[in-house]
Motif scaffolding. Structure first.
Motif, PDB file in Angstrom:
ATOM      1  N   ALA A 171      42.160  32.833  43.874  1.00  0.00           N
ATOM      2  CA  ALA A 171      43.086  34.104  43.908  1.00  0.00           C
ATOM      3  C   ALA A 171      42.915  34.529  45.302  1.00  0.00           C
ATOM      4  N   ALA A 172      41.981  34.465  45.582  1.00  0.00           N
ATOM      5  CA  ALA A 172      41.757  34.971  47.059  1.00  0.00           C
ATOM      6  C   ALA A 172      42.282  33.987  48.329  1.00  0.00           C
ATOM      7  N   GLN A 173      42.251  32.884  48.010  1.00  0.00           N
ATOM      8  CA  GLN A 173      42.899  32.086  49.041  1.00  0.00           C
ATOM      9  C   GLN A 173      44.275  31.987  48.812  1.00  0.00           C
ATOM     10  N   ALA A 174      44.984  32.515  47.538  1.00  0.00           N
ATOM     11  CA  ALA A 174      46.287  32.550  47.513  1.00  0.00           C
ATOM     12  C   ALA A 174      47.039  33.592  48.387  1.00  0.00           C
ATOM     13  N   VAL A 175      46.142  34.713  48.458  1.00  0.00           N
ATOM     14  CA  VAL A 175      46.411  35.791  49.185  1.00  0.00           C
ATOM     15  C   VAL A 175      46.483  35.573  50.582  1.00  0.00           C
ATOM     16  N   GLU A 176      45.249  34.791  51.074  1.00  0.00           N
ATOM     17  CA  GLU A 176      45.077  34.738  52.301  1.00  0.00           C
ATOM     18  C   GLU A 176      46.091  33.662  52.992  1.00  0.00           C
ATOM     19  N   SER A 177      46.573  32.489  52.337  1.00  0.00           N
ATOM     20  CA  SER A 177      47.493  31.759  52.671  1.00  0.00           C
ATOM     21  C   SER A 177      49.048  32.076  52.765  1.00  0.00           C
ATOM     22  N   GLY A 178      49.374  33.492  52.052  1.00  0.00           N
ATOM     23  CA  GLY A 178      50.648  33.830  51.747  1.00  0.00           C
ATOM     24  C   GLY A 178      51.288  33.208  50.576  1.00  0.00           C
ATOM     25  N   ALA A 179      50.718  32.636  49.876  1.00  0.00           N
ATOM     26  CA  ALA A 179      51.271  32.015  48.635  1.00  0.00           C
ATOM     27  C   ALA A 179      51.459  33.067  47.519  1.00  0.00           C
ATOM     28  N   LEU A 180      50.750  33.881  47.530  1.00  0.00           N
ATOM     29  CA  LEU A 180      50.748  35.450  46.940  1.00  0.00           C
ATOM     30  C   LEU A 180      50.834  36.441  47.848  1.00  0.00           C
ATOM     31  N   GLU A 181      52.120  37.352  47.756  1.00  0.00           N
ATOM     32  CA  GLU A 181      51.893  38.480  48.522  1.00  0.00           C
ATOM     33  C   GLU A 181      51.372  39.565  47.826  1.00  0.00           C
ATOM     34  N   GLN A 220      44.827  43.902  50.830  1.00  0.00           N
ATOM     35  CA  GLN A 220      44.204  42.712  50.791  1.00  0.00           C
ATOM     36  C   GLN A 220      42.688  42.702  51.119  1.00  0.00           C
ATOM     37  N   LYS A 221      42.251  43.610  51.594  1.00  0.00           N
ATOM     38  CA  LYS A 221      40.758  43.493  51.961  1.00  0.00           C
ATOM     39  C   LYS A 221      40.178  43.785  50.566  1.00  0.00           C
ATOM     40  N   SER A 222      40.579  44.913  49.921  1.00  0.00           N
ATOM     41  CA  SER A 222      39.658  45.204  48.504  1.00  0.00           C
ATOM     42  C   SER A 222      40.097  43.913  47.694  1.00  0.00           C
ATOM     43  N   TRP A 223      41.106  43.068  47.488  1.00  0.00           N
ATOM     44  CA  TRP A 223      41.311  42.004  46.693  1.00  0.00           C
ATOM     45  C   TRP A 223      40.333  41.112  47.023  1.00  0.00           C
ATOM     46  N   GLN A 224      40.107  40.466  48.493  1.00  0.00           N
ATOM     47  CA  GLN A 224      39.295  39.658  48.778  1.00  0.00           C
ATOM     48  C   GLN A 224      37.844  40.008  48.555  1.00  0.00           C
ATOM     49  N   HIS A 225      37.455  41.537  48.727  1.00  0.00           N
ATOM     50  CA  HIS A 225      35.915  41.722  48.423  1.00  0.00           C
ATOM     51  C   HIS A 225      35.827  41.734  46.903  1.00  0.00           C
ATOM     52  N   TRP A 226      36.575  42.284  46.076  1.00  0.00           N
ATOM     53  CA  TRP A 226      36.575  42.003  44.659  1.00  0.00           C
ATOM     54  C   TRP A 226      36.203  40.693  44.097  1.00  0.00           C
ATOM     55  N   PHE A 227      37.012  39.715  44.674  1.00  0.00           N
ATOM     56  CA  PHE A 227      37.147  38.408  44.194  1.00  0.00           C
ATOM     57  C   PHE A 227      35.698  37.605  44.523  1.00  0.00           C
ATOM     58  N   ALA A 228      35.307  38.337  45.885  1.00  0.00           N
ATOM     59  CA  ALA A 228      34.012  37.575  46.286  1.00  0.00           C
ATOM     60  C   ALA A 228      32.737  37.998  45.667  1.00  0.00           C
ATOM     61  N   HIS A 229      32.921  39.007  44.838  1.00  0.00           N
ATOM     62  CA  HIS A 229      31.816  39.580  44.028  1.00  0.00           C
ATOM     63  C   HIS A 229      32.035  39.528  42.361  1.00  0.00           C
ATOM     64  N   ILE A 230      32.905  38.603  41.946  1.00  0.00           N
ATOM     65  CA  ILE A 230      33.170  38.754  40.582  1.00  0.00           C
ATOM     66  C   ILE A 230      32.030  37.691  39.968  1.00  0.00           C
ATOM     67  N   GLY A 231      31.841  38.355  38.641  1.00  0.00           N
ATOM     68  CA  GLY A 231      31.075  37.491  37.630  1.00  0.00           C
ATOM     69  C   GLY A 231      31.834  37.002  36.555  1.00  0.00           C
ATOM     70  N   ASP A 232      30.842  36.384  35.858  1.00  0.00           N
ATOM     71  CA  ASP A 232      31.623  35.744  34.650  1.00  0.00           C
ATOM     72  C   ASP A 232      31.917  36.756  33.581  1.00  0.00           C
ATOM     73  N   TRP A 233      32.951  36.489  32.885  1.00  0.00           N
ATOM     74  CA  TRP A 233      33.567  37.292  31.918  1.00  0.00           C
ATOM     75  C   TRP A 233      33.384  36.863  30.238  1.00  0.00           C
ATOM     76  N   CYS A 234      32.939  37.990  29.683  1.00  0.00           N
ATOM     77  CA  CYS A 234      32.480  37.851  28.353  1.00  0.00           C
ATOM     78  C   CYS A 234      33.584  38.113  27.457  1.00  0.00           C
ATOM     79  N   VAL A 235      34.533  37.112  26.873  1.00  0.00           N
ATOM     80  CA  VAL A 235      35.872  37.137  25.950  1.00  0.00           C
ATOM     81  C   VAL A 235      35.441  37.399  24.652  1.00  0.00           C
ATOM     82  N   SER A 236      34.366  37.193  23.822  1.00  0.00           N
ATOM     83  CA  SER A 236      34.407  37.497  22.435  1.00  0.00           C
ATOM     84  C   SER A 236      34.243  38.763  22.153  1.00  0.00           C
TER      85      SER A 236
END
Length: 1029
Positions: free
Chosen positions: A491-501, A508-524
């Motif tokens: 997701a971070a790469q998609a924004v960085e490459s321009g595939a996702l605007e 963008q800065k917050s987007w990159q920071h958030w995905f750089a520190h993301i953890g696993d997601w319990c979905v149960s």
């Protein structure tokens, strides 16, 4: 065009054929006087009385006790509510053949239009594709699905206002537009609502029903009550294609959820393991991180919690002694805020470099409750300067301790059950007790055993379940989780490459920071309402070479059975499969909503958070939450406070919130209407920081609506019944003033187009506000009124007025759809054009089509005329010429400027509220007894005073005003200069006061001259060749 969860669609443009409507009168009603309009007269009389009182206060010198802006804005008087009462079936067109009510009333304006728009199919791309001017381009997006149980908050209103403005603009441009509505099944919230209803109405608990029977009850509730959120979207004017409405539990959405789960599992991005989860004992379910509210406590705080029979104190640090084995007098004291978890302790940890405990490395301690031996371990994660530097380790109930336990090979002990009671591992004396009741019993036991070492206030952050209000526990559970790191990197790469605007790009800065520190997601989630996880346990089978349970995933049980047969090597028919009873986190399906509805987005539009006028996050506990329905319809203070009392605030929070509401809304919230709320929200823009909203802003925008309303009443009166509009392309301005307003209209269209293209709606609202209020209403309408009174009436102004109304309302329609439709429908039709049924599908004025009217040089010249009018009004105010219309002379040392003013002498007199305006030749002697004011270095303004002002009466009033202003100036000068922005404001205030004092001094000098030389006035009058009038 781009695709945003937003992607594009564009409608054609039909000609104009609105209903005309001045002569016939249909019944209107007001709440207090159902017949006629005597209310309007009463309002005018009350307004005149307030103006007289204000004038008296000014003369008495007491008006200086100014109130703060917030206090001023709170003092509002209720407006009369006019109702639309002509019988109109839902979906029928509103009757606009009668006269407009005398004042803007949101309830009248907003009645009937939405149902007609939907019935006619204006919001459907299929309708738009058939319009003559359809471009074939598309614009599509979906609404972020709100909870089916919820009601719209101000954040939803901002989202809808922005999305609908963009959608309506694209539709009017000629794009085929698709805006998909939908709602979220809200697993936890919906199940809680239905469980409460079952208990209240039938005395039945969920577990007394089968899963199938309970789900049947939920679906019945959804069909009966789940449409409220959609009705609120309709009230906001959201132009959604309701035939394409989605629900996250529909068959199509459910299939997408199952498909996504299976694909993620097959890609290795979904796994099942035993881990600590956020657990709500009240809900008996895991909850996500965003459902955990971190509540800071300053120290000792008493709370009432759901399901707990006693009040519980938090914000206390309990000190407990752990005796050192083999040394009767040695102990390690540990501080804890959670003594109820003591039975789950498996070790005590210290920092390896903490010299206080070096001699105890490798020793064992006695558990203070059970006497069992626990190891004293060393770990660099321990903070030696906090408390005693020793911490107890409870891996089963603390994320930090779980990591430490894993590093040291410690086995966790589960001592708190799913329902919040103590487990059998705690012993008979605690088993089955509520955990906070057990806390008190543990504290008593520590005191009895002489191992209690103190209690002290301790600031802390308490995790609270936002859904239930219970304290969150951390429990070890076998759950399904999504591996997010790899997807986050993509997701971070998609924004960085321009595939996702991302729009605005600064996110963008917050987007990159958030995905750089993301953890696993319990979905149960341990619920019944939701998408049941498509995973199956193969009973009595284990993963080959391991003792772990054998789980398989499939789109159906048949597919899962095939997978299980291949995995175990046994025939599928011989295997027993049990489906996981848990459901998926609601966000799993909500996050898929844009993709299942429209496919992969190419652009994501992000808007700011709405805060209160002080910049605080809106919170029930602060009493600053703004319900959009209250702003639209108005609400009294008593009702606001009843809403607070019906919530789940504790008494202390309730008192704070109620006091805040009383301070901010002592008279309640005035009725502002949908259009005013939408326009205000869009005026803040999306490219800046958080949005600070105040009700006074929305109320001010309602006044703007009333200004537009009155302008159209005037214009319709001027046009009359026989008016025939000229085609816009044939209209030629007949005066410089006509050319000026058409140039300003073309500029407004250009700025609106620029704002929509940049998706910066504040540019659009500013352009519209400036054109309607400061160009059309305050200048052009006022300036042409004298021309319209002359007989025969000039032909130019009516045509220009029609064009300004027609195009101005179309420019306004995406932001104020109800007001624009109500007024636009009453304009006379254009001859020879195919009628356009609604302003919502009329052509949006393009900058290119109006560019031929742009005259920037004319606008620059007329701005000088406006400055002169402002100077004249200021002179009138200085001498308090409230009714007189004094003659005026302009004198310029530059011949070119003489020509500039000569073209606008009549409108200058009108706008300056003066009599005849003339030109004094360069170098001519200024007339005696006339007030003088410099307009610039080259232009002087002279205003007649003789016979209009009584110097003996007026001089004392000027002296009193001067004394008051001098006192303010002296106070500002004596005040200690602040720093930064406050000092800048102080300097501006000083300059303003000094300028006003100089004006008063000049006025006093003129009046003194008049008084001293009044006998000679007749001999010093203006020469005949310089006279005006």
């Amino acid at each position: 065009m781009p695709h945003l969860p937003l992607a594009s669609f564009r409608p054609p443009l039909w000609g104009l054929r609105p209903s005309r409507g001045l002569p016939r009168s249909h019944p209107l009603s007001t709440q207090s006087e159902p017949h006629g309009f005597p209310i309007s007269r009463r309002n005018r009389e009350a307004k005149k009385k307030r103006l007289r009182e204000k004038q008296a206060a000014l003369q008495a010198g007491i008006a200086g006790k100014s109130k703060s802006p917030t206090e001023f804005n709170k003092a509002w008087s209720p407006k009369e509510v006019v109702l639309y009462e002509i019988p109109t079936k839902p979906g029928e067109k509103k009757d606009v053949s009668g006269c407009l009510p005398p004042a803007y009333s949101p309830r009248y304006v907003e009645a009937a239009w939405y149902q007609w728009w939907v019935q006619e199919g204006f919001f459907k791309p299929e309708y738009q594709a058939q319009l003559p001017q359809a471009t074939g381009e598309t614009f599509s997006m979906c609404i972020p699905p709100p909870n089916v149980t919820g009601s719209l908050h101000i954040g939803h209103a901002l989202t809808v206002a922005i999305q609908d403005a963009l959608v309506r603009w694209h539709r009017m441009r000629g794009d085929r537009v698709l805006w998909v509505p939908g709602s979220d099944h809200a697993g936890i919230a919906t199940q809680a609502v239905v469980e409460k209803q079952l208990w209240k109405e039938r005395g039945v608990r969920r577990h007394e029903l089968s899963r199938e029977d309970f789900l049947r009850e939920v679906w019945q509730w959804k069909e009966a009550k789940g449409g409220e959120i959609c009705e609120q979207l309709r009230a906001l004017g959201a132009s959604l294609d309701w035939d394409r409405e989605c629900f996250t539990m529909d068959a199509g959405s459910s299939a997408a959820v199952t498909e996504a789960f299976v694909r993620l599992y097959e890609a290795g991005l979904l796994y099942r393991n035993r881990q600590l989860v956020n657990w709500s004992c009240a809900l008996r379910s895991a909850i996500s991180d965003i459902e955990v509210e971190s509540r800071p406590l300053p120290g000792r705080t008493e709370l009432r919690l759901p399901g707990c029979p006693i009040s519980v104190c938090f914000g206390l640090l309990v000190s407990v002694a752990f005796p050192v084995d083999g040394e009767p007098d040695a102990e390690v004291v540990v501080g804890t805020t959670r003594p109820e978890t003591l039975p789950g302790d498996v070790a005590v940890a210290v920092h390896p470099d903490d010299s206080r405990y070096t001699h105890l490395h490798g020793r064992q301690l006695r558990h203070p409750l059970t006497g069992q031996l626990l190891p004293l371990i060393t770990d660099s994660a321990v903070e030696p300067h906090v408390g005693t530097g020793a911490v107890k380790v409870t891996p089963a109930h603390s994320p930090v301790d779980a990591e430490m336990g894993a590093r040291h090979g410690l086995s966790p002990l589960n001592v708190i059950a799913e329902d919040g009671t103590m487990t059998s591992l705690c012993g008979d004396w605690l088993q089955g007790l509520h955990r906070f009741v057990a806390r008190e019993k543990i504290m008593s036991a520590l005191r009895e055993r002489g191992l209690f070492r103190g209690l002290q206030n301790h600031p802390m952050v308490l995790p609270i379940c936002s859904r239930s209000g219970d304290v969150v526990e951390y429990l070890l559970k076998s759950q399904w989780s999504v591996r997010c790191r790899e997807m986050g990197e993509r997701a971070a790469q998609a924004v960085e490459s321009g595939a996702l605007e991302l729009s605005p790009a600064f996110h963008q800065k917050s987007w990159q920071h958030w995905f750089a520190h993301i953890g696993d997601w319990c979905v149960s989630r341990q619920l019944w309402w939701g998408h049941q996880i498509p995973a199956y346990l193969v009973v009595e089978e284990h993963v080959q070479g391991d003792r772990e349970d054998c789980w398989v995933v499939g789109r159906s049980e048949a597919e899962a059975r095939e997978v299980a047969a291949e995995l175990t090597g046994r025939p599928g028919a011989q295997l027993v499969l049990e489906r996981d009873p848990d459901v998926l986190d609601t966000w799993f399906s909500s996050a898929l909503f844009p993709f299942s509805a429209l496919g992969w987005p190419r652009e994501v539009l992000l808007h700011p958070m709405v805060r209160d006028r002080q910049g605080r996050k809106m919170s029930k506990s602060l009493g600053n939450v703004l319900d959009p329905r209250d702003i639209i319809c108005g609400v009294g203070l008593q009702v606001l406070q009843e809403k607070l009392r019906s919530g789940n605030l504790d008494p202390a929070e309730l008192a704070i919130a109620a006091a805040a509401q009383t301070k901010d809304f002592p008279h309640g919230i005035p009725e502002c209407g949908t259009d005013a709320l939408r326009f205000t929200l869009c005026s803040h823009g999306v490219l800046g920081g958080d949005l600070h909203l105040s009700v006074s802003e929305v109320q001010s925008c309602r006044h703007f609506c009333n200004k537009i309303w009155n302008a159209l009443r005037f214009i319709l009166g001027v046009l009359g019944e026989q008016f025939v509009p000229q085609p816009a392309e044939e209209l030629s301005p007949s005066s410089p003033l006509d050319a000026w307003i058409l140039s300003r209209l073309a500029l407004a269209a250009r700025e609106c187009e620029r704002g929509f293209l940049a998706r910066e709606l504040s540019l659009v609202t500013h352009a519209l506000h400036h054109f309607w209020l400061h160009n059309l209403c305050d200048v052009y309408l006022e300036a042409v009124k004298p021309q319209l009174r002359h007989a025969p009436r000039a032909l130019g102004p009516p045509q220009v007025l029609f064009l300004c109304a027609d195009l101005g309302l179309r420019l306004l329609a995406p932001l104020m759809p109800f007001l624009a439709e109500e007024l636009w429908q009453r304009l006379p039709p254009r001859p020879g054009c195919s009628p356009t049924p609604s302003v919502s599908v009329a052509p949006y004025p393009s900058a290119r089509s109006l560019e031929h009217w742009r005259q920037p040089e004319l606008e620059r010249r007329f701005s000088r005329v406006q400055e002169a009018a402002q100077a004249l009004r200021a002179l009138r105010a200085t001498y308090q010429l409230t009714k007189a219309r004094p003659r005026v002379l302009l004198q310029s040392s530059e011949p070119g400027e003489q020509d500039l003013f000569e073209a606008f002498l009549e409108p200058l007199g009108t706008l300056g509220h003066c009599g005849a305006v003339g030109l004094l030749p360069p170098g001519a002697v200024a007339p005696f007894g006339w007030a003088q004011a410099p307009l610039s270095d080259t232009v002087q303004v002279y205003m007649e005073l003789q016979g209009l002002v009584e110097p003996q009466t007026h001089l004392p009033l000027l002296a009193a005003r001067r004394h008051k202003l001098q006192k303010q100036l002296d106070g500002l000068i004596a005040r200690t200069p602040p720093e930064g922005e406050a000092e800048t404001q102080r300097q501006q205030k000083l300059s303003s006061l000094q300028l006003e004092l100089s004006k008063l001094d000049r006025a006093a000098w003129h009046l003194q001259q008049l008084m001293d030389e009044s006998p000679a006035l007749g001999a010093r009058s203006v020469p005949e060749d310089k006279q005006i009038g």
